[in-house]
Scaffold this motif. Structure first.
Motif, PDB file in Angstrom:
ATOM      1  N   TYR A  88       5.029  -0.268  14.072  1.00 38.45           N
ATOM      2  CA  TYR A  88       5.483  -1.437  13.312  1.00 38.45           C
ATOM      3  C   TYR A  88       5.169  -1.341  11.817  1.00 38.45           C
ATOM      4  CZ  TYR A  88       7.017  -4.278  17.248  1.00 38.45           C
ATOM      5  OH  TYR A  88       7.719  -4.770  18.323  1.00 38.45           O
ATOM      6  N   ALA A  89       4.292  -0.433  11.440  1.00 40.03           N
ATOM      7  CA  ALA A  89       3.893  -0.332  10.034  1.00 40.03           C
ATOM      8  C   ALA A  89       5.049   0.162   9.168  1.00 40.03           C
ATOM      9  CB  ALA A  89       2.709   0.616   9.904  1.00 40.03           C
ATOM     10  N   PRO A  90       5.260  -0.439   8.000  1.00 39.67           N
ATOM     11  CA  PRO A  90       6.286   0.067   7.081  1.00 39.67           C
ATOM     12  C   PRO A  90       6.023   1.522   6.714  1.00 39.67           C
ATOM     13  CG  PRO A  90       5.542  -2.114   6.401  1.00 39.67           C
ATOM     14  CD  PRO A  90       4.626  -1.675   7.495  1.00 39.67           C
ATOM     15  N   THR A  91       7.091   2.265   6.476  1.00 38.88           N
ATOM     16  CA  THR A  91       6.984   3.693   6.169  1.00 38.88           C
ATOM     17  C   THR A  91       6.099   3.927   4.943  1.00 38.88           C
ATOM     18  OG1 THR A  91       9.207   3.971   7.043  1.00 38.88           O
ATOM     19  CG2 THR A  91       8.335   5.783   5.743  1.00 38.88           C
ATOM     20  N   LYS A  92       5.201   4.905   5.041  1.00 37.88           N
ATOM     21  CA  LYS A  92       4.310   5.333   3.950  1.00 37.88           C
ATOM     22  C   LYS A  92       3.410   4.208   3.434  1.00 37.88           C
ATOM     23  CE  LYS A  92       7.438   8.996   2.412  1.00 37.88           C
ATOM     24  NZ  LYS A  92       8.206   9.590   1.294  1.00 37.88           N
ATOM     25  N   MET A  98      -3.864   3.212   8.095  1.00 41.28           N
ATOM     26  CA  MET A  98      -4.966   2.592   8.837  1.00 41.28           C
ATOM     27  C   MET A  98      -4.789   2.763  10.346  1.00 41.28           C
ATOM     28  SD  MET A  98      -7.168   1.205   6.706  1.00 41.28           S
ATOM     29  CE  MET A  98      -7.982  -0.157   7.529  1.00 41.28           C
ATOM     30  N   ALA A  99      -3.543   2.667  10.809  1.00 38.94           N
ATOM     31  CA  ALA A  99      -3.273   2.844  12.242  1.00 38.94           C
ATOM     32  C   ALA A  99      -3.612   4.268  12.681  1.00 38.94           C
ATOM     33  CB  ALA A  99      -1.813   2.525  12.542  1.00 38.94           C
ATOM     34  N   GLU A 121      -5.241  13.903   9.370  1.00 44.00           N
ATOM     35  CA  GLU A 121      -4.399  14.452   8.302  1.00 44.00           C
ATOM     36  C   GLU A 121      -3.254  13.500   7.961  1.00 44.00           C
ATOM     37  OE1 GLU A 121      -5.134  17.012   6.419  1.00 44.00           O
ATOM     38  OE2 GLU A 121      -6.955  17.169   7.630  1.00 44.00           O
ATOM     39  N   HIS A 122      -2.649  12.881   8.978  1.00 44.38           N
ATOM     40  CA  HIS A 122      -1.579  11.906   8.729  1.00 44.38           C
ATOM     41  C   HIS A 122      -2.097  10.749   7.869  1.00 44.38           C
ATOM     42  CE1 HIS A 122       1.531  13.729  11.019  1.00 44.38           C
ATOM     43  NE2 HIS A 122       1.041  13.478  12.215  1.00 44.38           N
ATOM     44  N   ALA A 123      -3.296  10.266   8.186  1.00 39.38           N
ATOM     45  CA  ALA A 123      -3.869   9.143   7.429  1.00 39.38           C
ATOM     46  C   ALA A 123      -4.149   9.542   5.981  1.00 39.38           C
ATOM     47  CB  ALA A 123      -5.150   8.663   8.106  1.00 39.38           C
TER      48      ALA A 123
END
Length: 626
Positions: A88-92, A98-99, A121-123
């Motif tokens: 659900y988080a907006p892109t970038k 945080m997720a 790494e994604h975070a």
């Protein structure tokens, strides 16, 4: 209805269409009339519904739910909440970073260190808050040390980053990190538990001995025949032994169960931990950027828009199947609805029931003509029929918004009411609903806590040619993105190959089987039903194992012990248990007992069940983090 701005308007539309169709049904109107009624309601719905798939507030709420589960050590629930927060988080966005970061904590606690590193790494690639980065780099160092403690270079780099970003923290958190750094320095490994790896049962894939040239993916040991009684069905061209592979087939569609959408990759349908979201919708996740790109190219560029809207409408999730088939059919027709209609008419016009859907002498399981040629029955339940018509109408409406041929009609209320092509699109979706209802296969995986986990639903076209018998002859399992069909009993040359849809003679009495099959208007005339064979519900009872014959007792212990070890292997290490020796051993017992006692004996049934269990266990398992 016109201009309603939120998701509630879609639900109201569904209620209105359903209500009007029930009224038409009472007046005995035909389907075409009902389709036109749907068009009238849809024409009032010309304005676009304002959908926000990516909602930062929703993402934060889900992340906070995940935090609560994490504190209670409910890792599977925490993982799911954090994954939904990611979706659900907006892109970038900060919410997305945080997720990822919070989910990495779950994976670290579960000892899934490789996946934890991916999430870290994604975070860090996103706008992750600077005052929290020290925690992530320390977690990264601990993961690296757990995986390969001798590679000090990357570990020390992560620790240096930890010390650097500590400066951005308040005094209290700095002291906490300093204590953890001291502990990390004096600890050789970060965990007393074994590092967990993904078990891969596909390392040595099953293969066909030889392929049927007219039926790609099927063994030359089977051929397709037709009769009025059985329709198209599979016949053995030679004697087939238990455990022989009869098909290795990629499904035409294979769609994740709704309750597993945030645990399985939407494209390859494999369980995934360090997954990533769709860039545009919050409904699905992918195991990798590669799968996300493949899905977008094959179907999700269109599906993404439609999926959110049909799920919001409140119609049953079964409409995801006809939606996927319709999109694939359109892609095959170069996104031209006119060409799609020509393809449909061509299949409908074919006279030979045996070769219906064939292309150049072959039945290609990845072509729309093949799936469209499958048998289907009209809805027998009137209430369900109306719900299907309403769902088909809404699915067609949103799908039409992605098809150039309907651009004008969807902007003009009067045009939509009289658009024959749009009425045809509704009818097309409605027919695919019937096809999928008749031909969907439930794909399952072994589950340590639930025994069996329903993971996805697939249309595997050649598998649809197997009719029902209460005497089971085959079983199937997952192998990467394909399904493998295996014989579980001896099959003689010229014998029809039957599957079992729902009722098995050794589990259900004849009375129970008749009742179960009556819902499909089906009367079974297999030998077990005609002769009323007895049930054998206690055939795998461990308390009765000493009553078994010596060779059967041996394979009983072999399969049961291997099954237990298999679960531990899945959870703790990556040793490949191919299960091939065990399968071959129990297959020989099945063959011997069928020869001596026939299918209708307690010993034969016990051996059959053990073989089915062995084949089922030799695939990817559903894994829990707890």
């Amino acid at each position: 209805m016109q201009g309603l701005p939120d998701k509630q308007s879609v639900k109201k539309l569904h209620v209105l269409i359903t209500s009007r169709m029930f009224s038409a049904s009472r007046n005995k109107k035909d389907d075409l009339f009902k389709y036109k009624l749907a068009c009238e309601e849809l024409s009032k719905f010309i304005n676009e519904v304002n959908f926000e798939s990516k909602i930062a507030k929703k993402s934060v709420e889900l992340r906070e739910n995940g935090n609560d589960y994490f504190k209670k050590n409910e890792l599977d629930k925490a993982f799911e909440m954090y994954t939904m927060s990611m979706a659900y988080a907006p892109t970038k966005s900060v919410e997305l970073s945080m997720a990822y970061a919070n989910r990495s904590a779950v994976l670290f606690k579960a000892n899934w260190f490789a996946d934890c590193l991916v999430d870290i790494e994604h975070a860090l690639e996103l706008d992750y808050p600077e005052n929290l980065k020290a925690k992530l780099f320390l977690r990264k160092a601990n993961c690296l040390q757990a995986i390969c403690p001798k590679r000090r270079g990357p570990i020390n780099e992560a620790l240096d980053e930890t010390r650097q970003w500590m400066k951005k923290m308040d005094k209290k958190n700095q002291l906490a990190i300093e204590q953890l750094l001291k502990k990390q320095k004096t600890t050789k490994t970060t965990t007393e538990k074994t590092v967990c790896y993904k078990f891969d049962a596909d390392v040595v894939p099953e293969k066909l001995k030889s392929e049927n040239p007219a039926l790609p993916g099927l063994s030359s040991a089977v051929e397709l025949q037709y009769s009025k009684k059985y329709g198209r069905h599979l016949i053995a061209t030679r004697d087939i032994k238990p455990s022989e592979v009869l098909a290795v087939q990629e499904p035409y569609i294979n769609i994740v169960k709704q309750d597993l959408r945030y645990k399985y990759c939407w494209h390859c349908v494999k369980q995934t931990w360090s997954n990533i979201p769709c860039d545009d919708c919050a409904e699905v996740i992918y195991c990798s950027a590669s799968c996300r790109d493949k899905a977008k190219l094959a179907y999700h560029d269109v599906e993404c828009y439609v999926l959110s809207r049909i799920l919001a409408s409140g119609i049953i999730s079964n409409f995801i199947f006809p939606l996927r088939i319709a999109i694939k059919a359109l892609k095959e027709a170069n996104n031209s609805f006119d060409i799609l209609e020509q393809n449909r008419l061509k299949v409908d016009a074919e006279k030979d029931p045996l070769t219906k859907g064939f292309i150049d002498g072959k039945f290609d399981p990845q072509k729309f003509s093949s799936v469209y040629s499958l048998s289907h029955n009209p809805h027998t339940d009137k209430n369900f029929e109306i719900l299907c018509l309403a769902g088909s109408s809404i699915t067609a409406y949103f799908l039409a918004k992605k098809i150039p041929a309907f651009e004008k009609s969807l902007k003009d209320e009067k045009l939509l009411k009289t658009d024959d092509k749009f009425i045809s699109l509704i009818g097309f979706i409605d027919k695919i609903v019937s096809i999928t209802r008749n031909n969907l296969l439930q794909v399952q995986a072994p589950d340590k806590y639930e025994d069996i986990k329903d993971t996805s639903s697939a249309v595997v076209i050649p598998f649809s040619f197997m009719n029902h018998s209460c005497i089971k002859m085959v079983t199937f399992k997952r192998q990467s993105e394909k399904l493998v069909l295996t014989a579980v009993c001896p099959i003689e040359k010229g014998e029809q190959i039957f599957d079992n849809y729902m009722s098995q003679f050794f589990i259900h009495t004849k009375k129970q089987r008749v009742e179960m099959l009556s819902h499909s208007n089906f009367i079974c005339d297999c030998e077990a039903c005609i002769k009323d064979w007895p049930t054998y519900t206690d055939s795998l009872n461990p308390f009765l194992v000493n009553t078994l014959k010596p060779d059967l007792r041996e394979v009983f212990h072999l399969i049961m012990n291997s099954t237990f070890v298999m679960y531990e292997t899945v959870c703790k290490n990556n040793e490949i248990m191919l299960f091939k020796k065990e399968i071959n051993k129990v297959a020989k017992v099945v063959e011997n007992y069928y020869s001596l006692f026939g299918a209708n004996s307690s010993d034969s049934v016990t051996a059959l069940k053990l073989l089915m269990m062995a084949v089922f266990m030799s695939q990817r398992h559903f894994v829990h983090l707890k």
